[in-house]
Design an enzyme around this catalytic site. Sequence first.
Site: not given
Ligand code: NAI
Length: 497
Positions: A188, A241-243, A245-246, A264, A298, A395
């Site tokens: 996804k 992704g974000s902590t 959502v992690g 991650e 990140c 972050e």
């Molecule tokens: P996010 O964590 O929501 O998105 C990352 C991925 O997770 C996307 O594919 C999203 O569709 C998916 N996702 C979202 N909610 C989910 C759920 N409940 N279950 C499963 N998958 C889900 O991150 P977002 O809102 O786009 O960005 C917010 C912050 O997160 C950023 O400002 C940044 O601080 C951090 N982030 C960190 C990343 C990294 O490389 N470690 C990458 C993206 C965001």
Amino acid sequence: MATQNGSLECLPKIKFTQLFIDGQFVDALSGKKFETIDPRNEEVIAEIAEGDKDDVDLAVKAARRAFDNGPWPRFPASERRRRMLKFADLINQNVEELAALEAQDAGKIYNLVKLAEIPSAAEKLRYYAGAADKIHGSTLKMSGQFHGYTLLEPVGVVGLIIPWNFPSHMFMMKAAPALAAGCTMVIKPAEQTPLSALFLAHLSKLAGIPDGVLNVVTGYGHSAGAAITSHMDVDKVSFTGSTEVGRLVMQAAATSNLKPVTLELGGKSPFIIFDDVDVDKVADISLSAILYNKGELCVAGSRVFVQEGIYDKFIATVLERLNSWVVGDPFDPNVRQGPQVNKKQYNRILSYIEIGKKEGATLLTGGKPLGNKGYYIEPTIFTDVTDEMTIAREEIFGPVMSIMKFKTVEEAIKRGNASQYGLAAGVMTNDLNIANTVSRSIRAGIVWINCYMVFNDDLPFGGFKMSGFGKDSGMECLHGFLQVKSIAMPIHNSPWL
Ligand code: NAI
Ligand code: MG
């Protein structure tokens, strides 16, 4: 600093906008679509099929069939390798189109994506293709009359949830080792950047990756993403992704089928500069560490600790360097920094800048939006930042550097470690003893000495503390897609044990 409006003469036509399930491009069962936006001008690039729970279910079923009955896990590893190498070659042959999709969808610098990120995605396939036929268990020293050995078997159907900051790169960081291991997968991509993932899915078919092995479901996190993490027939999830959502990913895994997860997550990485460095060189490294990919990184070196002896000189040098830093259209070859990925991220960064000012940090430069359309933000530097300030703790994921002064090695280590995160760190010094002490004392998954953001296929990457666990890259990542089976049987009349 200047905004420039360059653009590639003809952007490629968007060819793939549907879900890729069981080797076919299909609409979402609901018929729903969402818009993907060009952050350069806030215009709609394309309407993309919005997959949700039912589509994920179809994709998981296809992946399950491909795993249980299909050829992929049963191929000799050399056949998986051959097809993965073909996939890699196809990526290189389509590098311009892929780079244009990334630049348009994510606001990434076209030339950097074309010259570095897409070729490196292809290299990931080659690295793991080369590993596919070198996956061995061990022969064990048993204490009785038994023959014992381990097998490394693919974990099965894996869910790969990808963020928007490095769409193709992260796709391959996870898909390549999963393919080499003999897993099948549902990927996804982030809803902000679905285009390159669908193009990669198309290339996978041309490369001979059998139907059902690699499925891509575009859609939102709370629906499609959550359906993957809570699915009873997904055997593992790898998430970046974000902590926040992690945590949800782990919860969903725990309350469904206890699938293992690799996370991650975010970071607030210290970039520590000692008095003995060449300030000119280090100023350049420190700027890339926070401004590369417009700070949507990140591992961003967002907490810059500068030893007091060079503090003033360092600040003067970074300011001077920013004079030639161009923010603008990512297709313009002079531009170093494109637009933030979307409106939400843009607003989030601007609100952190406001918080920084309110909490008393000094805004040395930047801090404002640029231009009147698109999500451009000036490179921003705060000084007089204290460890307690929000901008030093959370972050930001944008072009915002916080500079702090320190005196001693012990102080740098203590303050460097004063974070809930532990993803990465940088140590700049010519003193070997300091480099060794600091690199071993910082609790982070990767520490760069006199360089930053050096990634390599063989270099495991992943965080400590709240930055997550499990590794991307390296053989560690391949092992994350394998499980160890132990076999024991009696052995008779062996001349030795
Ligand atoms: P996010 O964590 O929501 O998105 C990352 C991925 O997770 C996307 O594919 C999203 O569709 C998916 N996702 C979202 N909610 C989910 C759920 N409940 N279950 C499963 N998958 C889900 O991150 P977002 O809102 O786009 O960005 C917010 C912050 O997160 C950023 O400002 C940044 O601080 C951090 N982030 C960190 C990343 C990294 O490389 N470690 C990458 C993206 C965001
Ligand atoms: Mg987009």
